[in-house]
Design a protein around this motif. Structure first.
Motif, PDB file in Angstrom:
ATOM      1  N   GLY A  87       5.366 -12.420 -15.224  1.00  0.00           N
ATOM      2  CA  GLY A  87       4.419 -13.512 -15.422  1.00  0.00           C
ATOM      3  C   GLY A  87       3.625 -13.845 -14.181  1.00  0.00           C
ATOM      4  N   GLU A  88       3.703 -12.994 -13.173  1.00  0.00           N
ATOM      5  CA  GLU A  88       3.031 -13.237 -11.900  1.00  0.00           C
ATOM      6  C   GLU A  88       1.891 -12.243 -11.681  1.00  0.00           C
ATOM      7  OE1 GLU A  88       3.717 -15.731  -9.919  1.00  0.00           O
ATOM      8  OE2 GLU A  88       5.428 -16.439 -11.105  1.00  0.00           O
ATOM      9  N   ALA A  89       0.799 -12.741 -11.125  1.00  0.00           N
ATOM     10  CA  ALA A  89      -0.328 -11.865 -10.788  1.00  0.00           C
ATOM     11  C   ALA A  89       0.038 -10.965  -9.616  1.00  0.00           C
ATOM     12  CB  ALA A  89      -1.554 -12.689 -10.446  1.00  0.00           C
ATOM     13  N   ILE A  90      -0.627  -9.816  -9.544  1.00  0.00           N
ATOM     14  CA  ILE A  90      -0.367  -8.851  -8.472  1.00  0.00           C
ATOM     15  C   ILE A  90      -1.695  -8.425  -7.862  1.00  0.00           C
ATOM     16  CG2 ILE A  90       0.499  -6.531  -7.936  1.00  0.00           C
ATOM     17  CD1 ILE A  90       2.422  -6.829 -10.299  1.00  0.00           C
ATOM     18  N   ILE A  91      -1.753  -8.420  -6.516  1.00  0.00           N
ATOM     19  CA  ILE A  91      -2.914  -7.882  -5.803  1.00  0.00           C
ATOM     20  C   ILE A  91      -2.419  -6.774  -4.885  1.00  0.00           C
ATOM     21  CG2 ILE A  91      -4.819  -8.336  -4.212  1.00  0.00           C
ATOM     22  CD1 ILE A  91      -4.828 -11.198  -5.055  1.00  0.00           C
ATOM     23  N   ILE A  92      -3.041  -5.605  -4.995  1.00  0.00           N
ATOM     24  CA  ILE A  92      -2.653  -4.452  -4.181  1.00  0.00           C
ATOM     25  C   ILE A  92      -3.898  -3.920  -3.469  1.00  0.00           C
ATOM     26  CG2 ILE A  92      -1.717  -2.111  -4.211  1.00  0.00           C
ATOM     27  CD1 ILE A  92       0.348  -4.196  -4.907  1.00  0.00           C
ATOM     28  N   GLU A  93      -3.803  -3.747  -2.155  1.00  0.00           N
ATOM     29  CA  GLU A  93      -4.939  -3.199  -1.404  1.00  0.00           C
ATOM     30  C   GLU A  93      -5.041  -1.691  -1.573  1.00  0.00           C
ATOM     31  OE1 GLU A  93      -5.364  -4.313   2.637  1.00  0.00           O
ATOM     32  OE2 GLU A  93      -4.968  -6.455   2.280  1.00  0.00           O
ATOM     33  N   ASP A  94      -3.894  -0.997  -1.632  1.00  0.00           N
ATOM     34  CA  ASP A  94      -3.897   0.456  -1.797  1.00  0.00           C
ATOM     35  C   ASP A  94      -2.809   0.828  -2.793  1.00  0.00           C
ATOM     36  OD1 ASP A  94      -3.870   3.193  -1.693  1.00  0.00           O
ATOM     37  OD2 ASP A  94      -4.013   3.327   0.484  1.00  0.00           O
ATOM     38  N   ALA A  95      -3.225   1.197  -3.981  1.00  0.00           N
ATOM     39  CA  ALA A  95      -2.276   1.439  -5.066  1.00  0.00           C
ATOM     40  C   ALA A  95      -1.265   2.519  -4.734  1.00  0.00           C
ATOM     41  CB  ALA A  95      -3.042   1.822  -6.334  1.00  0.00           C
ATOM     42  N   TYR A  96      -1.683   3.524  -3.969  1.00  0.00           N
ATOM     43  CA  TYR A  96      -0.791   4.649  -3.699  1.00  0.00           C
ATOM     44  C   TYR A  96       0.300   4.316  -2.678  1.00  0.00           C
ATOM     45  CZ  TYR A  96      -3.426   7.749  -6.688  1.00  0.00           C
ATOM     46  OH  TYR A  96      -3.999   8.343  -7.795  1.00  0.00           O
ATOM     47  N   ASN A  97       0.228   3.132  -2.104  1.00  0.00           N
ATOM     48  CA  ASN A  97       1.301   2.668  -1.232  1.00  0.00           C
ATOM     49  C   ASN A  97       2.280   1.762  -1.970  1.00  0.00           C
ATOM     50  OD1 ASN A  97       0.469   4.016   1.078  1.00  0.00           O
ATOM     51  ND2 ASN A  97      -0.919   2.346   1.684  1.00  0.00           N
ATOM     52  N   ASP A  98       2.084   1.623  -3.283  1.00  0.00           N
ATOM     53  CA  ASP A  98       2.970   0.767  -4.067  1.00  0.00           C
ATOM     54  C   ASP A  98       3.699   1.614  -5.104  1.00  0.00           C
ATOM     55  OD1 ASP A  98       3.865  -1.090  -6.249  1.00  0.00           O
ATOM     56  OD2 ASP A  98       2.936  -2.589  -4.931  1.00  0.00           O
ATOM     57  N   PRO A  99       5.035   1.620  -5.106  1.00  0.00           N
ATOM     58  CA  PRO A  99       5.784   2.493  -6.008  1.00  0.00           C
ATOM     59  C   PRO A  99       5.603   2.143  -7.489  1.00  0.00           C
ATOM     60  CG  PRO A  99       7.249   0.938  -4.891  1.00  0.00           C
ATOM     61  CD  PRO A  99       5.921   0.837  -4.219  1.00  0.00           C
ATOM     62  N   ARG A 100       5.089   0.949  -7.768  1.00  0.00           N
ATOM     63  CA  ARG A 100       4.899   0.562  -9.173  1.00  0.00           C
ATOM     64  C   ARG A 100       3.651   1.199  -9.784  1.00  0.00           C
ATOM     65  NH1 ARG A 100       5.053  -5.786  -8.061  1.00  0.00           N
ATOM     66  NH2 ARG A 100       3.755  -4.957  -6.350  1.00  0.00           N
ATOM     67  N   HIS A 101       2.757   1.709  -8.960  1.00  0.00           N
ATOM     68  CA  HIS A 101       1.520   2.290  -9.478  1.00  0.00           C
ATOM     69  C   HIS A 101       1.809   3.584 -10.228  1.00  0.00           C
ATOM     70  CE1 HIS A 101      -2.521   3.681  -9.944  1.00  0.00           C
ATOM     71  NE2 HIS A 101      -2.366   4.695  -9.102  1.00  0.00           N
ATOM     72  N   ASN A 102       1.274   3.703 -11.422  1.00  0.00           N
ATOM     73  CA  ASN A 102       1.413   4.907 -12.235  1.00  0.00           C
ATOM     74  C   ASN A 102       0.189   5.792 -11.998  1.00  0.00           C
ATOM     75  OD1 ASN A 102       1.670   6.865 -14.195  1.00  0.00           O
ATOM     76  ND2 ASN A 102       2.120   5.451 -15.866  1.00  0.00           N
ATOM     77  N   ALA A 103       0.386   6.861 -11.242  1.00  0.00           N
ATOM     78  CA  ALA A 103      -0.736   7.722 -10.852  1.00  0.00           C
ATOM     79  C   ALA A 103      -1.102   8.749 -11.926  1.00  0.00           C
ATOM     80  CB  ALA A 103      -0.407   8.452  -9.549  1.00  0.00           C
ATOM     81  N   GLU A 104      -0.346   8.799 -13.033  1.00  0.00           N
ATOM     82  CA  GLU A 104      -0.589   9.821 -14.049  1.00  0.00           C
ATOM     83  C   GLU A 104      -1.987   9.694 -14.656  1.00  0.00           C
ATOM     84  OE1 GLU A 104       2.406   9.911 -17.002  1.00  0.00           O
ATOM     85  OE2 GLU A 104       4.031  10.388 -15.598  1.00  0.00           O
TER      86      GLU A 104
END
Length: 380
Positions: A87-104
């Protein structure tokens, strides 16, 4: 080229413009498009996606994502899944440095995701029903800020509540469509047809309507109601309906009555879908030259939905084996439509039929009757 942050006046213009559009819409996909465009313009992102929850399949999905087709991911995965669960917003500066990012999805589309902002949105009861996700900030700074979070949260707060209303309306429409399709199949089962007959006629009608020039909403309306074209058959005796061989003149008059019966069953409804279905039920056996039934209407006196359904219904009837006949080969069907152009059928609809025939054959292949092979091979 970088964009400059919007002024307060620009933001107000965008908010008022899109909230007005969303408030006046009843089509779910249109609302989702307005939501995505509003989010993208408010925070100057390259793309904006509106994610919804598919509770039955335990997935998150989007049908509106700038630059890509529908995407589905398992519930709870990726940044959007994390935002919806917490239920919380997320801000990421570089997605590839975050393990939650799905690069598929990047690998599949060739797009490179860098900065991301994800904001869940709620319905009127405070329950999370989806999320906004904006990708790649287009200003010189190159990443999303707390100001962007505030703006997208504002958009999510309004749009989420509006979306719930449209989704409830869509659920009612979908329920009506299911009932209409089921009623149409009942009529066909009595005449020993498969449910796929009405499904094929519906899909043929949609393709022909678009080819004729009707807009998507009208074509979709016709696809929804066309399964009811023979609903009047529920009142025809089995001995007549399923008689193998030629009907007597008296029996044919009984068969013809299904058009009036269907019209009478549906015409008094307060629902647009059923009122429109009554027109198709009554007019799908009228002929362009006026020799049809029940009213002997001719030319454009016949509603366009009736003219289109006539072509779709006859095409399917000829291409299928029935209790009283074998399936026709494709070349014989084509010859009949050429001969009946301007007599039985609207010439313009016949022209669309030939132009869209490959699509119609593909529909037939995907929705076959039991033990029936592809029409394109000339078999049953």
């Amino acid at each position: 080229m970088y964009k400059i942050e919007l002024t307060s006046e620009d933001l107000l213009r965008i908010i008022f413009e899109y909230t007005a559009r969303i408030a006046s819409e009843r089509n779910l996909k249109s609302v989702l498009i307005h939501m995505a465009n509003m989010g993208r313009e408010m925070i100057l992102s390259d793309r904006c996606t509106v994610w919804l929850i598919d509770e039955i399949n335990q997935q998150l999905y989007t049908t509106v994502a700038h630059g890509v087709d529908e995407i589905r991911i398992p519930y709870g995965t990726g940044l959007v899944g994390s935002a919806i669960i917490t239920g919380e917003a997320i801000i990421i500066e570089d997605a590839y440095n975050d393990p939650r990012h799905n690069a598929e999805n990047d690998l599949r589309t060739g797009y490179h995701t860098k900065s991301i902002i994800t904001v869940p949105f709620r319905n009127n009861d405070g329950e999370i029903i989806g999320a906004y996700q904006a990708i790649n900030k287009l200003t010189e700074i190159g990443y999303f800020t707390t100001r962007d979070l505030e703006l997208l949260s504002l958009a999510a707060s309004y749009a989420g509540k509006s979306l719930e209303s449209v989704m409830l309306h869509q659920e009612i429409i979908d329920t009506q469509r299911e009932i209409i399709s089921a009623m149409g199949e009942i009529g066909e089962i009595r005449s020993k047809e498969t449910g796929n007959h009405v499904k094929r006629v519906a899909e043929y009608s949609y393709v022909l309507a678009l080819g004729y020039g009707l807009d998507v909403d009208q074509a979709d309306l016709l696809r929804t109601i066309s399964p009811m074209h023979d609903i009047g058959k529920v009142a025809i005796p089995d001995a007549v309906l399923n008689k193998p061989g030629k009907l007597t003149d008296e029996e044919f008059e009984i068969i013809k009555s299904h058009t009036r019966i269907g019209h009478q069953l549906l015409r008094g409804s307060k629902r647009e879908l059923l009122r429109t279905a009554s027109i198709v039920a009554e007019q799908h056996h009228e002929k362009w030259d006026g020799s049809g039934y029940p009213e002997g209407k001719k030319g454009e006196e016949i509603h366009i939905f009736g003219r289109i359904t006539a072509v779709a219904d006859v095409f399917d009837a000829l291409s299928a084996e029935r209790v009283y006949k074998a399936a026709w080969p494709l070349d014989k069907i084509e010859n009949l439509f050429r001969e009946e152009r301007g007599r039985h059928f609207d010439p313009a609809v016949v022209d669309v039929f030939f132009a869209k025939l490959p699509k119609l054959l593909e529909i037939r292949r995907k929705l076959p009757d039991d033990e029936q092979s592809d029409l394109s091979s000339g078999g049953r």
